[in-house]
Design an enzyme around this catalytic site. Sequence first.
Site, mmCIF file in Angstrom:
data_model
loop_
_atom_site.group_PDB
_atom_site.id
_atom_site.type_symbol
_atom_site.label_atom_id
_atom_site.label_comp_id
_atom_site.label_asym_id
_atom_site.label_seq_id
_atom_site.Cartn_x
_atom_site.Cartn_y
_atom_site.Cartn_z
ATOM 1 N N SER A 76 3.113 3.349 3.314
ATOM 2 C CA SER A 76 2.208 4.187 4.109
ATOM 3 C C SER A 76 1.090 3.327 4.664
ATOM 4 O O SER A 76 1.025 3.066 5.862
ATOM 5 C CB SER A 76 1.667 5.336 3.261
ATOM 6 O OG SER A 76 2.712 6.242 2.963
ATOM 7 N N TYR A 97 -4.210 0.381 -9.078
ATOM 8 C CA TYR A 97 -4.575 -1.041 -9.156
ATOM 9 C C TYR A 97 -3.407 -1.767 -9.808
ATOM 10 O O TYR A 97 -3.518 -2.366 -10.862
ATOM 11 C CB TYR A 97 -5.879 -1.230 -9.937
ATOM 12 C CG TYR A 97 -7.108 -0.682 -9.243
ATOM 13 C CD1 TYR A 97 -7.089 -0.420 -7.872
ATOM 14 C CD2 TYR A 97 -8.293 -0.434 -9.929
ATOM 15 C CE1 TYR A 97 -8.209 0.079 -7.218
ATOM 16 C CE2 TYR A 97 -9.421 0.069 -9.277
ATOM 17 C CZ TYR A 97 -9.362 0.323 -7.927
ATOM 18 O OH TYR A 97 -10.470 0.810 -7.278
HETATM 19 C C1 FAD Z 1 -8.782 -3.073 0.132
HETATM 20 C C2 FAD Z 1 -8.365 -2.010 -0.829
HETATM 21 C C3 FAD Z 1 -9.263 -1.015 -1.170
HETATM 22 C C4 FAD Z 1 -8.912 0.002 -2.060
HETATM 23 N N1 FAD Z 1 -9.809 0.979 -2.382
HETATM 24 C C5 FAD Z 1 -9.472 1.972 -3.248
HETATM 25 C C6 FAD Z 1 -10.387 3.003 -3.598
HETATM 26 O O1 FAD Z 1 -11.519 3.041 -3.146
HETATM 27 N N2 FAD Z 1 -9.972 3.962 -4.473
HETATM 28 C C7 FAD Z 1 -8.726 3.960 -5.012
HETATM 29 O O2 FAD Z 1 -8.391 4.874 -5.770
HETATM 30 N N3 FAD Z 1 -7.835 2.988 -4.701
HETATM 31 C C8 FAD Z 1 -8.182 1.997 -3.842
HETATM 32 N N4 FAD Z 1 -7.276 1.015 -3.531
HETATM 33 C C9 FAD Z 1 -5.943 1.066 -4.142
HETATM 34 C C10 FAD Z 1 -5.033 2.014 -3.377
HETATM 35 O O3 FAD Z 1 -5.316 3.355 -3.747
HETATM 36 C C11 FAD Z 1 -3.570 1.736 -3.711
HETATM 37 O O4 FAD Z 1 -3.243 0.413 -3.383
HETATM 38 C C12 FAD Z 1 -2.652 2.723 -2.972
HETATM 39 O O5 FAD Z 1 -1.416 2.808 -3.657
HETATM 40 C C13 FAD Z 1 -2.455 2.306 -1.558
HETATM 41 O O6 FAD Z 1 -1.727 3.229 -0.828
HETATM 42 P P1 FAD Z 1 -1.050 2.732 0.548
HETATM 43 O O7 FAD Z 1 -0.286 3.855 1.096
HETATM 44 O O8 FAD Z 1 -2.074 2.074 1.382
HETATM 45 O O9 FAD Z 1 -0.126 1.569 -0.005
HETATM 46 P P2 FAD Z 1 1.434 1.249 0.098
HETATM 47 O O10 FAD Z 1 1.517 -0.197 -0.241
HETATM 48 O O11 FAD Z 1 2.004 1.701 1.383
HETATM 49 O O12 FAD Z 1 2.032 2.132 -1.066
HETATM 50 C C14 FAD Z 1 1.693 1.984 -2.422
HETATM 51 C C15 FAD Z 1 2.846 2.475 -3.301
HETATM 52 O O13 FAD Z 1 3.173 3.828 -3.000
HETATM 53 C C16 FAD Z 1 4.500 3.929 -2.458
HETATM 54 N N5 FAD Z 1 4.437 4.879 -1.342
HETATM 55 C C17 FAD Z 1 3.855 4.671 -0.145
HETATM 56 N N6 FAD Z 1 3.991 5.760 0.616
HETATM 57 C C18 FAD Z 1 4.643 6.683 -0.104
HETATM 58 C C19 FAD Z 1 5.070 8.019 0.160
HETATM 59 N N7 FAD Z 1 4.844 8.592 1.332
HETATM 60 N N8 FAD Z 1 5.745 8.699 -0.803
HETATM 61 C C20 FAD Z 1 5.974 8.115 -2.003
HETATM 62 N N9 FAD Z 1 5.601 6.851 -2.298
HETATM 63 C C21 FAD Z 1 4.934 6.139 -1.363
HETATM 64 C C22 FAD Z 1 4.859 2.530 -2.040
HETATM 65 O O14 FAD Z 1 6.253 2.289 -2.023
HETATM 66 C C23 FAD Z 1 4.132 1.696 -3.077
HETATM 67 O O15 FAD Z 1 4.876 1.685 -4.278
HETATM 68 C C24 FAD Z 1 -7.625 -0.005 -2.632
HETATM 69 C C25 FAD Z 1 -6.715 -1.014 -2.280
HETATM 70 C C26 FAD Z 1 -7.078 -2.019 -1.397
HETATM 71 C C27 FAD Z 1 -6.121 -3.110 -1.054
HETATM 72 C C1 NAG Z 2 -9.333 -5.829 -4.740
HETATM 73 O O1 NAG Z 2 -9.756 -7.093 -4.439
HETATM 74 C C2 NAG Z 2 -9.866 -7.402 -3.063
HETATM 75 C C3 NAG Z 2 -10.295 -8.792 -2.907
HETATM 76 O O2 NAG Z 2 -11.608 -8.927 -3.319
HETATM 77 C C4 NAG Z 2 -10.846 -6.501 -2.384
HETATM 78 O O3 NAG Z 2 -10.850 -6.738 -1.001
HETATM 79 C C5 NAG Z 2 -10.446 -5.116 -2.626
HETATM 80 O O4 NAG Z 2 -11.415 -4.264 -2.058
HETATM 81 C C6 NAG Z 2 -10.304 -4.865 -4.095
HETATM 82 N N1 NAG Z 2 -9.958 -3.518 -4.261
HETATM 83 C C7 NAG Z 2 -10.904 -2.567 -4.363
HETATM 84 C C8 NAG Z 2 -10.387 -1.201 -4.472
HETATM 85 O O5 NAG Z 2 -12.073 -2.789 -4.445
#
Ligand code: FAD
Ligand code: NAG
Length: 537
Positions: free
Chosen positions: A112, A478
Amino acid sequence: MEINVHSSRFQLCCLVILLCSPIIAFASSNPHEDFLQCLTLNSTNDTSISQVVYTPANSSYSYVLDVSIQNLRFLTPDAPKPLVIVTPVDVSQVQTTVYCSRKYGLQVRMRSGGHDYEGLSYLSGVPFVILDLVNLRTITVDAGNATAWVQSGATVGELYYRISEKSMTLGFPAGVCPTVGVGGHFSGGGYGMMLRKYGLAADNIMDAQVVDVNGKLLDRKLMGEDLFWAIRGGGGNTFGVVVSWKIRLVPVPETVTGFAVLRTLDQNATSLVNKWQFIAAQELPDELYMRVILQSYNGADGNRTIQAIFQTLYLGEADELLDVMGSSFPELGLTREDCIEMPWINSTLYFTGFSGQPLEILLNRSSNTKSYFKNKSDYVKKPISEPVLEEIWKWFFKADQGALQMILNPYGGRMSEISESAIPFPHRAGKIYMIQHITAWNNGSVEESAKGISLIRSLYGFMAPYVSKSPRSAYVNYRDLDIGINNEFGNTSYRQASIWGTKYYNRNFDRLVRVKTAVDPSNFFRNEQSVPPLTSW
Ligand SMILES: Cc1cc2nc3c(=O)[nH]c(=O)nc-3n(C[C@H](O)[C@H](O)[C@H](O)COP(=O)(O)OP(=O)(O)OC[C@H]3O[C@@H](n4cnc5c(N)ncnc54)[C@H](O)[C@@H]3O)c2cc1C
Ligand SMILES: *[C@@H]1O[C@H](CO)[C@@H](O)[C@H](O)[C@H]1NC(C)=O
Ligand SMILES: *[C@@H]1O[C@H](CO)[C@@H](O)[C@H](O)[C@H]1NC(C)=O
Ligand SMILES: *[C@@H]1O[C@H](CO)[C@@H](O)[C@H](O)[C@H]1NC(C)=O
Ligand SMILES: *[C@@H]1O[C@H](CO)[C@@H](O)[C@H](O)[C@H]1NC(C)=O
Ligand SMILES: *[C@@H]1O[C@H](CO)[C@@H](O)[C@H](O)[C@H]1NC(C)=O
Ligand SMILES: *[C@@H]1O[C@H](CO)[C@@H](O)[C@H](O)[C@H]1NC(C)=O
Ligand SMILES: *[C@@H]1O[C@H](CO)[C@@H](O)[C@H](O)[C@H]1NC(C)=O
Ligand SMILES: *[C@@H]1O[C@H](CO)[C@@H](O)[C@H](O)[C@H]1NC(C)=O
Ligand SMILES: *[C@@H]1O[C@H](CO)[C@@H](O)[C@H](O)[C@H]1NC(C)=O
Ligand SMILES: *[C@@H]1O[C@H](CO)[C@@H](O)[C@H](O)[C@H]1NC(C)=O
Ligand SMILES: *[C@@H]1O[C@H](CO)[C@@H](O)[C@H](O)[C@H]1NC(C)=O
């Protein structure tokens, strides 16, 4: 729950054969040609499916693959690449993709927003297809009923923006980073600065549409309460493709207040962090979310110090906030000048450093600065003493400036009121805060990556006595493959999976296994950390 053992064993056995030797299983020398043909033949809308199918022969394949990869560690030429990427524009194309991948033994990785910490939405060790939901991101807000339908490919930034178009007094309690995708985020819980007031994103889901392993489209009524329970936090890529979610929007005041107060060691950072542990989850009102970002910094004199940034959202006006802080946390020395009053939607810009930019930046899926990173999580049930905090600071002094960060996210409030088994996410009463351990670097060399990863692993080892134990809990969003993985080909033992499974889901793990067994006994939807079915014990 009834399980047809014979037919599930049969399916598992066939699935393993298909994966191991697709060339023997199919007449074609090019198994994904069969898959592509299946897509076209099965498509109910064959004029459009070819427009959303990418193979390495298409010039835009690399762009489509790379654009949403957030972790630069996995954006390398030698990372495993999908045979095909499909970016459906309607639900029938999702159904067709599931049907044809299963028929031709190709694994599906659904994506996603692409923020998976370990890259599981776009990497696999076996031949695979990426089902990228980027084009399914319609958001329909019903402000009158305070609900919305949001498709999985939308980002939380898009969701916040669409809500604010309809109402400035409604919001949604999801993540801070606007580029995070709804699909993965909701599948693992999802939290942000309203966690203590309203719980997780997954606590506020009312209905969903899921394409199951048979390509059938199910809503809450059709899927039943077990599957509906499992998809709200039981991890992505496990139970089906969630194509859209109906969510309950939450009231937010016209004016909220934010601040980010920074204190160094000279400014009593250690005792402030210590005190914070006693009040952030247990004493402050639910409207107040104060988290702490810990990092190190070389001052003008060249000396290294620790910075503790008290980053806060208050669902109310600055005067009230000053009263609360004055009585509960006077040591921080918060002043009126530190406080910024704004509409809730502006706070979503504020916490990502985008204040002053047009709100439309929330729609920009590339606004996040990418880096190489490895993050881990821990839960704290008992405040960490000052002498131990001082030991932790030494890790920051040893590391390169900026290489290490810890974010302390308070729980309590609404989180403590919701039962541990209400949804699969189990970290509720008794957990006072979650730590996110972060290491990031900007040089992708093997040496630098090894250094970053080894740093975070040793810090994690050091933290063991001070955090939750048996299980040492972790947050599935995470994602951290260090805590255990399934065998390849989904042939995992229950015991092996329960190592990481109980860290993420605690006692909910067993129910997740039962649901998985009922809805996907052949373990078609899977990755290194997806809940396995009983048939593969
Ligand atoms: C920069 C950054 C900031 C973040 N900030 C937060 C935060 O503030 N709070 C928080 O709780 N988390 C945060 N996260 C973590 C984030 O919630 C998880 O990484 C989340 O799983 C990302 O969802 P995505 O759809 O972007 O990822 P993707 O990589 O697309 O999906 C993650 C997982 O879910 C599966 N998936 C995707 N879409 C679907 C679907 N439609 N149905 C079923 N499974 C699916 C994928 O196959 C994979 O296993 C952050 C991550 C990053 C990198
Ligand atoms: C995880 O680490 C990366 C690199 O610092 C950062 O950009 C990201 O925001 C972190 N994830 C969250 C949810 O803070
Ligand atoms: C077929 O796809 C096109 C392009 O996405 C879309 O405009 C059209 O509505 C679709 N038709 C049907 C019947 O789904
Ligand atoms: C990719 O290439 C194939 C074969 O040329 C073509 O049919 C298809 O439309 C292309 N995909 C896209 C998204 O342009
Ligand atoms: C694809 O075709 C098969 C028969 O060839 C049919 O059983 C199946 O329902 C079709 N699936 C979809 C999603 O159209
Ligand atoms: C709530 O939703 C129903 C059904 O969609 C709609 O008829 C009604 O007008 C909505 N209520 C409000 C207050 O908007
Ligand atoms: C640090 O704490 C001490 C004792 O609590 C106090 O006297 C001092 O003013 C504080 N220093 C700062 C910079 O807040
Ligand atoms: C910087 O560190 C050195 C060595 O520890 C110390 O002597 C010096 O006083 C420090 N400078 C400041 C401004 O704190
Ligand atoms: C909210 O943010 C928008 C976009 O940056 C800005 O134009 C507006 O002035 C902000 N409003 C307040 C009250 O800060
Ligand atoms: C989105 O943000 C990125 C990074 O800040 C920027 O380079 C790009 O131009 C932005 N795209 C749009 C459409 O504004
Ligand atoms: C990255 O690190 C490697 C080894 O650690 C070093 O040789 C290389 O010069 C660095 N590259 C950059 C651009 O700093
Ligand atoms: C599955 O696991 C069993 C028991 O560990 C082992 O004997 C078998 O070889 C494995 N099969 C595959 C395909 O990995």
